[in-house]
Design an enzyme around this catalytic site. Sequence first.
Site, PDB file in Angstrom:
ATOM      1  N   HIS A  31      -3.816  -4.863  -0.572  1.00 39.92           N
ATOM      2  CA  HIS A  31      -3.446  -5.450   0.717  1.00 39.92           C
ATOM      3  C   HIS A  31      -3.496  -6.967   0.602  1.00 39.92           C
ATOM      4  O   HIS A  31      -4.576  -7.562   0.712  1.00 39.92           O
ATOM      5  CB  HIS A  31      -4.409  -4.983   1.813  1.00 39.92           C
ATOM      6  N   GLU A  45      -2.593  -9.096   2.722  1.00 40.44           N
ATOM      7  CA  GLU A  45      -2.997  -9.673   4.016  1.00 40.44           C
ATOM      8  C   GLU A  45      -4.508  -9.655   4.217  1.00 40.44           C
ATOM      9  O   GLU A  45      -5.028 -10.320   5.123  1.00 40.44           O
ATOM     10  CB  GLU A  45      -2.288  -8.930   5.154  1.00 40.44           C
ATOM     11  N   CYS A 105       0.841  -1.202   0.000  1.00 42.98           N
ATOM     12  CA  CYS A 105       0.000   0.000   0.000  1.00 42.98           C
ATOM     13  C   CYS A 105       0.879   1.256   0.000  1.00 42.98           C
ATOM     14  O   CYS A 105       1.621   1.476  -0.945  1.00 42.98           O
ATOM     15  CB  CYS A 105      -0.995  -0.036   1.152  1.00 42.98           C
TER      16      CYS A 105
END
Length: 208
Positions: A186, A188, A82
Amino acid sequence: MIVVGIIDYRAGNIRSIRNAFEHIGCDSRLVATGADLDGVSHLILPGVGAFAFCMQRLAQSGLLPVLEQWALADQRPLLGICVGMQLMARHGFELGEHDGLNWMGGKVLPLIANGARVRVPHVGWNDVTFDEPFGGFAASSKADFYFDHSFAFFDPEFGDTIGRCSHGQDFAAVVRRGNIVAAQFHPEKSQDAGIRFLESFLAIEPPC
Protein backbone atom coordinates in the site's frame (compact mmCIF):
# COMPACT_ATOMS: atom_id res chain seq x y z
CA MET A 1 -1.86 18.82 -15.96
CA ILE A 2 -1.90 15.72 -13.74
CA VAL A 3 -5.34 14.65 -12.53
CA VAL A 4 -5.64 11.25 -10.85
CA GLY A 5 -8.80 9.19 -11.21
CA ILE A 6 -9.53 6.55 -8.55
CA ILE A 7 -11.84 3.72 -9.64
CA ASP A 8 -14.80 3.63 -7.26
CA TYR A 9 -16.30 0.15 -7.43
CA ARG A 10 -17.04 -0.24 -3.70
CA ALA A 11 -14.03 -2.46 -3.11
CA GLY A 12 -11.10 -0.19 -2.34
CA ASN A 13 -9.50 1.97 0.33
CA ILE A 14 -10.22 5.23 -1.47
CA ARG A 15 -9.96 7.79 1.32
CA SER A 16 -6.34 7.07 2.21
CA ILE A 17 -5.36 7.04 -1.47
CA ARG A 18 -6.94 10.46 -2.00
CA ASN A 19 -5.13 11.73 1.10
CA ALA A 20 -1.80 10.57 -0.33
CA PHE A 21 -2.32 12.46 -3.58
CA GLU A 22 -3.50 15.49 -1.65
CA HIS A 23 -0.20 15.34 0.24
CA ILE A 24 1.66 15.30 -3.07
CA GLY A 25 -0.38 18.32 -4.19
CA CYS A 26 -2.14 16.47 -6.99
CA ASP A 27 -5.83 16.70 -7.86
CA SER A 28 -7.80 13.46 -7.62
CA ARG A 29 -11.37 12.44 -8.32
CA LEU A 30 -13.53 9.34 -8.02
CA VAL A 31 -14.36 7.48 -11.22
CA ALA A 32 -17.66 5.60 -11.17
CA THR A 33 -18.59 5.98 -14.87
CA GLY A 34 -16.74 6.46 -18.13
CA ALA A 35 -17.78 10.11 -18.17
CA ASP A 36 -15.80 10.67 -14.96
CA LEU A 37 -12.57 10.08 -16.89
CA ASP A 38 -12.84 13.41 -18.68
CA GLY A 39 -9.65 15.33 -17.87
CA VAL A 40 -8.03 12.43 -15.99
CA SER A 41 -4.37 11.73 -16.82
CA HIS A 42 -3.55 8.82 -14.46
CA LEU A 43 -5.83 6.09 -13.12
CA ILE A 44 -5.75 4.04 -9.90
CA LEU A 45 -7.37 0.61 -9.46
CA PRO A 46 -7.54 -0.08 -5.70
CA GLY A 47 -8.75 -3.28 -4.11
CA VAL A 48 -9.52 -4.56 -0.61
CA GLY A 49 -11.01 -7.96 0.18
CA ALA A 50 -11.13 -11.30 -1.60
CA PHE A 51 -10.10 -11.70 -5.25
CA ALA A 52 -13.49 -13.05 -6.42
CA PHE A 53 -15.41 -10.35 -4.54
CA CYS A 54 -13.38 -7.56 -6.15
CA MET A 55 -13.71 -9.09 -9.64
CA GLN A 56 -17.46 -9.36 -9.14
CA ARG A 57 -17.77 -5.76 -7.98
CA LEU A 58 -15.65 -4.55 -10.87
CA ALA A 59 -17.81 -6.47 -13.38
CA GLN A 60 -20.98 -5.10 -11.78
CA SER A 61 -19.64 -1.55 -11.98
CA GLY A 62 -19.78 -1.61 -15.79
CA LEU A 63 -16.26 -0.13 -15.90
CA LEU A 64 -14.40 -3.12 -17.36
CA PRO A 65 -14.69 -2.01 -21.02
CA VAL A 66 -13.64 1.50 -19.98
CA LEU A 67 -10.58 0.18 -18.14
CA GLU A 68 -9.54 -2.04 -21.03
CA GLN A 69 -9.84 0.87 -23.43
CA TRP A 70 -7.82 3.10 -21.09
CA ALA A 71 -5.03 0.69 -20.21
CA LEU A 72 -4.73 -1.66 -23.20
CA ALA A 73 -5.99 0.20 -26.25
CA ASP A 74 -5.06 3.79 -25.37
CA GLN A 75 -2.06 2.76 -23.21
CA ARG A 76 -2.64 5.41 -20.57
CA PRO A 77 -1.04 5.20 -17.09
CA LEU A 78 -2.80 2.90 -14.64
CA LEU A 79 -1.70 1.73 -11.19
CA GLY A 80 -3.21 -1.30 -9.43
CA ILE A 81 -2.84 -1.42 -5.64
CA CYS A 82 -3.05 -4.57 -3.45
CA VAL A 83 -6.00 -6.63 -4.75
CA GLY A 84 -6.09 -4.15 -7.63
CA MET A 85 -2.72 -5.62 -8.57
CA GLN A 86 -3.87 -9.21 -8.11
CA LEU A 87 -6.84 -8.73 -10.44
CA MET A 88 -4.37 -8.29 -13.30
CA ALA A 89 -3.41 -11.99 -13.09
CA ARG A 90 -4.86 -14.71 -15.29
CA HIS A 91 -6.27 -16.61 -12.29
CA GLY A 92 -6.71 -16.13 -8.56
CA PHE A 93 -6.93 -19.08 -6.17
CA GLU A 94 -8.62 -17.54 -3.15
CA LEU A 95 -11.69 -19.58 -2.13
CA GLY A 96 -11.55 -21.52 -5.39
CA GLU A 97 -10.19 -20.69 -8.84
CA HIS A 98 -11.38 -17.45 -10.42
CA ASP A 99 -10.60 -15.61 -13.66
CA GLY A 100 -8.82 -12.29 -13.42
CA LEU A 101 -8.35 -9.49 -15.95
CA ASN A 102 -5.35 -11.36 -17.44
CA TRP A 103 -3.53 -8.13 -18.24
CA MET A 104 -0.29 -9.55 -16.83
CA GLY A 105 -0.96 -13.29 -16.92
CA GLY A 106 0.36 -15.26 -13.97
CA LYS A 107 -1.50 -16.39 -10.88
CA VAL A 108 -2.40 -15.29 -7.37
CA LEU A 109 -1.62 -17.95 -4.77
CA PRO A 110 -1.72 -18.11 -0.97
CA LEU A 111 1.34 -17.21 1.04
CA ILE A 112 2.63 -20.14 3.10
CA ALA A 113 2.82 -19.73 6.87
CA ASN A 114 5.65 -21.27 8.89
CA GLY A 115 4.78 -21.09 12.57
CA ALA A 116 5.89 -17.96 14.41
CA ARG A 117 8.68 -17.27 11.89
CA VAL A 118 6.42 -16.56 8.90
CA ARG A 119 2.93 -15.40 9.79
CA VAL A 120 0.04 -15.09 7.36
CA PRO A 121 -1.51 -12.65 6.69
CA HIS A 122 1.64 -10.70 5.91
CA VAL A 123 0.98 -7.43 7.75
CA GLY A 124 3.55 -4.72 8.32
CA TRP A 125 6.70 -3.27 6.84
CA ASN A 126 9.00 -5.20 4.52
CA ASP A 127 11.80 -4.46 2.08
CA VAL A 128 11.18 -4.37 -1.66
CA THR A 129 14.18 -4.82 -3.93
CA PHE A 130 13.86 -3.16 -7.34
CA ASP A 131 15.25 -5.33 -10.12
CA GLU A 132 14.79 -2.50 -12.62
CA PRO A 133 14.75 1.29 -12.19
CA PHE A 134 11.36 2.86 -11.59
CA GLY A 135 11.19 6.62 -11.27
CA GLY A 136 12.98 7.55 -8.06
CA PHE A 137 14.05 3.94 -7.38
CA ALA A 138 17.32 2.76 -8.92
CA ALA A 139 17.95 -0.83 -10.00
CA SER A 140 19.14 -2.96 -7.05
CA SER A 141 17.87 -0.37 -4.56
CA LYS A 142 15.68 -1.29 -1.60
CA ALA A 143 12.82 0.52 0.10
CA ASP A 144 10.49 -0.30 2.97
CA PHE A 145 6.75 -0.52 2.23
CA TYR A 146 3.62 -1.47 4.17
CA PHE A 147 1.91 -4.78 3.28
CA ASP A 148 -1.40 -6.33 4.29
CA HIS A 149 -2.21 -9.51 2.35
CA SER A 150 -2.54 -13.30 2.48
CA PHE A 151 -2.20 -13.96 -1.26
CA ALA A 152 0.51 -12.86 -3.68
CA PHE A 153 1.19 -12.52 -7.41
CA PHE A 154 3.50 -15.04 -9.08
CA ASP A 155 4.94 -15.53 -12.58
CA PRO A 156 3.59 -12.63 -14.67
CA GLU A 157 3.59 -13.56 -18.35
CA PHE A 158 2.97 -10.27 -20.17
CA GLY A 159 4.77 -7.87 -17.84
CA ASP A 160 7.97 -7.74 -15.82
CA THR A 161 8.52 -8.14 -12.11
CA ILE A 162 10.44 -4.97 -11.34
CA GLY A 163 10.23 -5.23 -7.54
CA ARG A 164 10.43 -8.32 -5.32
CA CYS A 165 9.66 -9.02 -1.68
CA SER A 166 10.26 -12.04 0.54
CA HIS A 167 7.95 -13.34 3.24
CA GLY A 168 8.74 -17.02 3.60
CA GLN A 169 8.96 -17.08 -0.19
CA ASP A 170 9.75 -14.54 -2.89
CA PHE A 171 6.80 -12.90 -4.64
CA ALA A 172 6.18 -10.02 -7.04
CA ALA A 173 5.84 -6.74 -5.14
CA VAL A 174 5.79 -4.52 -8.25
CA VAL A 175 4.97 -5.59 -11.79
CA ARG A 176 4.96 -3.44 -14.91
CA ARG A 177 3.71 -3.76 -18.46
CA GLY A 178 4.58 -0.47 -20.10
CA ASN A 179 1.97 2.04 -18.95
CA ILE A 180 0.42 -0.44 -16.46
CA VAL A 181 2.04 -0.68 -13.02
CA ALA A 182 0.86 -2.70 -10.04
CA ALA A 183 2.01 -2.94 -6.42
CA GLN A 184 1.16 -5.51 -3.77
CA PHE A 185 1.98 -3.09 -0.95
CA HIS A 186 0.00 0.00 0.00
CA PRO A 187 1.95 3.06 -1.16
CA GLU A 188 -0.66 5.32 0.45
CA LYS A 189 0.29 3.82 3.85
CA SER A 190 4.04 3.61 3.24
CA GLN A 191 5.07 7.11 4.30
CA ASP A 192 8.04 8.61 2.43
CA ALA A 193 8.76 5.55 0.27
CA GLY A 194 5.09 5.32 -0.67
CA ILE A 195 4.92 8.97 -1.69
CA ARG A 196 8.08 8.50 -3.78
CA PHE A 197 6.48 5.47 -5.43
CA LEU A 198 3.30 7.39 -6.29
CA GLU A 199 5.37 10.26 -7.66
CA SER A 200 7.28 7.76 -9.81
CA PHE A 201 3.97 6.50 -11.21
CA LEU A 202 2.82 10.05 -11.92
CA ALA A 203 6.04 10.60 -13.91
CA ILE A 204 4.72 8.16 -16.54
CA GLU A 205 3.51 10.44 -19.29
CA PRO A 206 0.14 9.81 -20.96
CA PRO A 207 0.20 9.47 -24.75
CA CYS A 208 -0.49 12.66 -26.66
